[in-house]
Design a protein around this motif. Structure first.
Motif, PDB file in Angstrom:
ATOM      1  N   ARG A   1      46.135  39.996  26.965  1.00  0.00           N
ATOM      2  CA  ARG A   1      45.216  40.637  27.914  1.00  0.00           C
ATOM      3  C   ARG A   1      43.807  40.062  27.762  1.00  0.00           C
ATOM      4  O   ARG A   1      43.089  39.873  28.751  1.00  0.00           O
ATOM      5  CB  ARG A   1      45.221  42.147  27.694  1.00  0.00           C
ATOM      6  N   ARG A   2      43.428  39.781  26.526  1.00  0.00           N
ATOM      7  CA  ARG A   2      42.101  39.220  26.291  1.00  0.00           C
ATOM      8  C   ARG A   2      41.981  37.829  26.908  1.00  0.00           C
ATOM      9  O   ARG A   2      40.970  37.491  27.528  1.00  0.00           O
ATOM     10  CB  ARG A   2      41.843  39.155  24.789  1.00  0.00           C
ATOM     11  N   LEU A   3      43.023  37.009  26.752  1.00  0.00           N
ATOM     12  CA  LEU A   3      43.002  35.666  27.344  1.00  0.00           C
ATOM     13  C   LEU A   3      42.944  35.739  28.864  1.00  0.00           C
ATOM     14  O   LEU A   3      42.215  34.972  29.501  1.00  0.00           O
ATOM     15  CB  LEU A   3      44.242  34.883  26.910  1.00  0.00           C
ATOM     16  N   VAL A   4      43.707  36.647  29.449  1.00  0.00           N
ATOM     17  CA  VAL A   4      43.646  36.839  30.899  1.00  0.00           C
ATOM     18  C   VAL A   4      42.227  37.194  31.319  1.00  0.00           C
ATOM     19  O   VAL A   4      41.695  36.675  32.307  1.00  0.00           O
ATOM     20  CB  VAL A   4      44.650  37.935  31.337  1.00  0.00           C
TER      21      VAL A   4
ATOM     22  N   GLU B   1      49.202  43.730  34.699  1.00  0.00           N
ATOM     23  CA  GLU B   1      48.092  44.623  35.062  1.00  0.00           C
ATOM     24  C   GLU B   1      46.754  43.969  34.730  1.00  0.00           C
ATOM     25  O   GLU B   1      45.782  44.118  35.487  1.00  0.00           O
ATOM     26  CB  GLU B   1      48.232  45.953  34.336  1.00  0.00           C
ATOM     27  N   ALA B   2      46.698  43.245  33.610  1.00  0.00           N
ATOM     28  CA  ALA B   2      45.461  42.543  33.256  1.00  0.00           C
ATOM     29  C   ALA B   2      45.155  41.446  34.285  1.00  0.00           C
ATOM     30  O   ALA B   2      44.001  41.255  34.683  1.00  0.00           O
ATOM     31  CB  ALA B   2      45.584  41.941  31.857  1.00  0.00           C
ATOM     32  N   VAL B   3      46.192  40.729  34.726  1.00  0.00           N
ATOM     33  CA  VAL B   3      45.990  39.706  35.752  1.00  0.00           C
ATOM     34  C   VAL B   3      45.495  40.346  37.044  1.00  0.00           C
ATOM     35  O   VAL B   3      44.543  39.862  37.680  1.00  0.00           O
ATOM     36  CB  VAL B   3      47.297  38.927  35.998  1.00  0.00           C
ATOM     37  N   ASP B   4      46.135  41.436  37.443  1.00  0.00           N
ATOM     38  CA  ASP B   4      45.740  42.096  38.693  1.00  0.00           C
ATOM     39  C   ASP B   4      44.297  42.578  38.633  1.00  0.00           C
ATOM     40  O   ASP B   4      43.554  42.470  39.621  1.00  0.00           O
ATOM     41  CB  ASP B   4      46.676  43.273  38.966  1.00  0.00           C
ATOM     42  N   GLU B   5      43.884  43.087  37.490  1.00  0.00           N
ATOM     43  CA  GLU B   5      42.495  43.532  37.337  1.00  0.00           C
ATOM     44  C   GLU B   5      41.534  42.364  37.536  1.00  0.00           C
ATOM     45  O   GLU B   5      40.512  42.493  38.230  1.00  0.00           O
ATOM     46  CB  GLU B   5      42.299  44.139  35.952  1.00  0.00           C
ATOM     47  N   GLN B   6      41.863  41.207  36.944  1.00  0.00           N
ATOM     48  CA  GLN B   6      40.989  40.042  37.101  1.00  0.00           C
ATOM     49  C   GLN B   6      40.993  39.524  38.533  1.00  0.00           C
ATOM     50  O   GLN B   6      39.954  39.109  39.055  1.00  0.00           O
ATOM     51  CB  GLN B   6      41.403  38.934  36.134  1.00  0.00           C
ATOM     52  N   VAL B   7      42.145  39.547  39.185  1.00  0.00           N
ATOM     53  CA  VAL B   7      42.197  39.133  40.588  1.00  0.00           C
ATOM     54  C   VAL B   7      41.297  40.022  41.427  1.00  0.00           C
ATOM     55  O   VAL B   7      40.543  39.552  42.292  1.00  0.00           O
ATOM     56  CB  VAL B   7      43.646  39.156  41.113  1.00  0.00           C
ATOM     57  N   GLY B   8      41.333  41.331  41.174  1.00  0.00           N
ATOM     58  CA  GLY B   8      40.480  42.253  41.909  1.00  0.00           C
ATOM     59  C   GLY B   8      39.000  41.965  41.708  1.00  0.00           C
ATOM     60  O   GLY B   8      38.214  41.983  42.676  1.00  0.00           O
ATOM     61  N   GLU B   9      38.606  41.686  40.477  1.00  0.00           N
ATOM     62  CA  GLU B   9      37.203  41.402  40.203  1.00  0.00           C
ATOM     63  C   GLU B   9      36.770  40.082  40.832  1.00  0.00           C
ATOM     64  O   GLU B   9      35.642  39.941  41.324  1.00  0.00           O
ATOM     65  CB  GLU B   9      36.958  41.402  38.694  1.00  0.00           C
ATOM     66  N   ILE B  10      37.679  39.098  40.834  1.00  0.00           N
ATOM     67  CA  ILE B  10      37.357  37.819  41.492  1.00  0.00           C
ATOM     68  C   ILE B  10      37.187  38.026  42.989  1.00  0.00           C
ATOM     69  O   ILE B  10      36.247  37.500  43.604  1.00  0.00           O
ATOM     70  CB  ILE B  10      38.455  36.777  41.192  1.00  0.00           C
ATOM     71  N   LEU B  11      38.083  38.793  43.604  1.00  0.00           N
ATOM     72  CA  LEU B  11      37.965  39.054  45.043  1.00  0.00           C
ATOM     73  C   LEU B  11      36.648  39.763  45.367  1.00  0.00           C
ATOM     74  O   LEU B  11      35.968  39.430  46.343  1.00  0.00           O
ATOM     75  CB  LEU B  11      39.151  39.893  45.519  1.00  0.00           C
ATOM     76  N   ASP B  12      36.278  40.722  44.523  1.00  0.00           N
ATOM     77  CA  ASP B  12      35.037  41.477  44.770  1.00  0.00           C
ATOM     78  C   ASP B  12      33.806  40.596  44.581  1.00  0.00           C
ATOM     79  O   ASP B  12      32.877  40.614  45.401  1.00  0.00           O
ATOM     80  CB  ASP B  12      34.957  42.672  43.831  1.00  0.00           C
ATOM     81  N   ASP B  13      33.778  39.817  43.505  1.00  0.00           N
ATOM     82  CA  ASP B  13      32.580  39.047  43.168  1.00  0.00           C
ATOM     83  C   ASP B  13      32.441  37.772  43.991  1.00  0.00           C
ATOM     84  O   ASP B  13      31.326  37.384  44.370  1.00  0.00           O
ATOM     85  CB  ASP B  13      32.585  38.670  41.682  1.00  0.00           C
ATOM     86  N   CYS B  14      33.561  37.102  44.253  1.00  0.00           N
ATOM     87  CA  CYS B  14      33.505  35.773  44.880  1.00  0.00           C
ATOM     88  C   CYS B  14      33.734  35.816  46.389  1.00  0.00           C
ATOM     89  O   CYS B  14      33.381  34.874  47.090  1.00  0.00           O
ATOM     90  CB  CYS B  14      34.535  34.850  44.232  1.00  0.00           C
TER      91      CYS B  14
END
Length: 538
Positions: free
Chosen positions: A170-173, A218-231
């Motif tokens: 999860r940390r690496l993701v 779930e960790a990947v999905d969280e990062q995808v969400g943050e990328i979509l929001d920020d970028c």
């Protein structure tokens, strides 16, 4: 975010496929990934042969088959010697290099086989097969990333317990997502590519553990969400290099079969590939526990060797240099003697499997291999005989081992076809586990209950995407030209794929020929050990 909006985002999910994603979608566990599929269109993505990370990701990001880009597995061979592949083995332009020629900048994070990186407009932090402290592009950008997000690693520490391993996944993701968002803000690219590897790793290390798989996704999905929001990308594509699933067939040890057919010669000591790592994993790495006869000093020493990366291709030479090959043969029980010292004698064999990941058999051809024994005049007849013999193999249950056995020209074309196996072997439904090891018997239980399958996934949503497009014929090679089309950049006329009908094609053009240069050695024991941990190097 104040920077220029990202135009196209490519999210790479290693081993992503509907059979894994759909149950998580049904539980509502992956809202961000599901929103991409719901807002756009998605379909299975047919992978190539071989459907493994080191060859398939370069095929995805170059749009060409391995015969054109030159990578067929984790190992790059020079005669009978080998090294782990790296970016200098990929001999075709990556799509971000073509975008650079079209006036677009890119940010690429964690793409496999991209170390050492080549120069282009933008930034790249390499992924799998890179060393832990990789060279990045531009110089100094990794220090910037670490200063900005606190830490960045390519790999998790080795030999941690289960709870620590999942926490590290999860940390690496999280590191991938944070580094990507920082670099997008810093470089303001037109194109961004972020790849997540742990979605594959978790299946190799913890098969059938749904909770761990869910935690990683779930960790990947969280990062995808943050990328979509920020970028805030205009267009989003999701793609995987292959799928994954349970194996219910057998382990087929091809070199044992070829030995019985008279093709493989074996030796103890000297050049070759000993059958080592499975014994090392199953028995030696257990230490003093769970072994009735106990381990002597020598065996414990061999166990330590296995843990630090002296894998099948290395152990024989190490024993010989230390003068232990005869000592081992005299004192260690027969199963360990066979595992530690018996090997395929490459120079004396007519044909052999050199790397199971290649999905094929190599002929020891005179004039091509350093000590070839098969004359060019006999090459076609030997190859035809191998095809016939392998097509006829049946499991102990009476099922076909291979759905296809064919010459390499049936799968590959291009300037590097000579690096491919001469005979390509495609396991039936990718449900039979191929092994290059010598174990004395042709069949056994699969070493891993889960492994790679042919179908991954592709999805597209956003500006200019036709949500009703038919993606039923989507192939791995189609991803690169499709990404280029989202940015109105022509595909290369060397590409094997076509623009998927989700967007309008941008035509094609001739780009400058790839200037290969010299291959740089990886020669990194830690990388080799990590690949052995996952069963990629036997």
């Amino acid at each position: 975010m104040d920077s220029q909006p990202l135009q196209t985002l490519l999210v790479g999910i290693d081993a992503g496929c509907r059979s894994v994603l759909d149950p998580l979608f049904e539980d509502g566990a992956l809202p961000n990934l599901q929103s991409i599929l719901d807002d756009g269109t998605a379909a299975p993505l047919e992978s190539q042969v071989p459907p493994w990370t080191p060859s398939a990701w370069p095929s995805l990001y170059t749009g060409v088959n391995p015969g054109k880009h030159g990578v067929f597995g984790f190992l790059d061979f020079d005669g009978y010697d080998w090294d782990v592949v790296n970016a200098t083995c990929v001999r075709e332009h990556a799509l971000w290099e073509l975008l650079d020629r079209c006036g677009h900048s890119s940010v690429v994070v964690n793409a496999p086989v991209t170390h050492p990186p080549r120069a282009f407009d933008g930034a790249l932090v390499p992924g799998y097969t890179a060393p832990e402290d990789p060279t990045c592009h531009p110089d100094g950008v990794l220090d910037e990333v670490r200063d900005a997000i606190g830490d960045y690693r390519v790999y998790a520490p080795r030999n941690v317990d289960e709870d620590e391993a999942v926490a590290w996944y999860r940390r690496l993701v999280g590191m991938r997502g944070e580094a990507f968002r920082y670099l997008v803000s810093r470089f303001e690219p037109s194109f961004g590519f972020v790849q997540f590897q742990q979605t594959d790793t978790v299946f190799h290390e913890y098969p059938d553990d749904d909770a761990k798989v869910r935690a990683v996704y779930e960790a990947v999905d969280e990062q995808v969400g943050e990328i979509l929001d920020d970028c805030d990308p205009d267009t989003v594509l999701v793609a995987s290099d292959h799928g994954i699933g349970p194996y219910s067939g057998y382990e087929f040890r091809v070199n044992d079969f070829l030995r019985e057919q008279g093709y493989v010669e074996t030796a103890r000591g000297g050049d070759g590939m000993p059958s080592w790592s499975t014994i090392a994993s199953d028995e030696l790495q257990q230490g003093d526990a769970g072994n009735d006869r106990g381990h002597g000093l020598l065996e414990r020493g061999l166990a330590v060797s296995a843990k630090v990366g002296i894998t099948s291709q290395r152990i024989g030479a190490a024993l010989e240099r230390a003068g232990l090959d005869e000592f081992v043969a005299e004192r260690v029980p027969e199963n360990l003697v066979r595992a530690a010292t018996e090997r395929v004698d490459f120079p004396s064999s007519k044909a052999y499997v050199r790397d199971r990941i290649e999905c094929g058999v190599r002929i020891n051809l005179r004039g091509r291999e350093p000590d070839g024994v098969v004359s060019p005049e006999r090459y076609r007849s030997v190859r035809s005989d191998l095809v016939d013999a392998l097509e006829g193999v049946r499991t102990p249950s009476g099922n076909r081992v291979f759905e296809t056995v064919a010459t390499r020209e049936a799968f590959f074309d291009g300037p590097h076809v000579d690096n491919a196996p001469d005979v390509v072997t495609v396991p039936a439904d990718f449900d039979q586990f191929l092994s290059a090891q010598l174990r004395g018997t042709q069949f056994g239980q699969p070493r891993e209950p889960w492994n790679h399958k042919r179908d991954g996934i592709v999805a597209a949503a956003g500006a200019g995407v036709d949500p009703d497009a038919d993606l039923s014929d989507a192939h791995l090679f189609d991803v690169a030209p499709t990404v280029l089309a989202t940015l109105d950049a022509p595909a290369s006329d060397r590409m094997d794929g076509e623009t998927l009908p989700v967007v309008e094609p941008a035509g094609e053009q001739s780009y400058p020929a790839y200037d290969a240069g010299e291959t740089v050695a990886t020669d990194d024991g830690d990388v080799e050990a990590r690949l052995a941990d996952l069963g990629y190097i036997e």
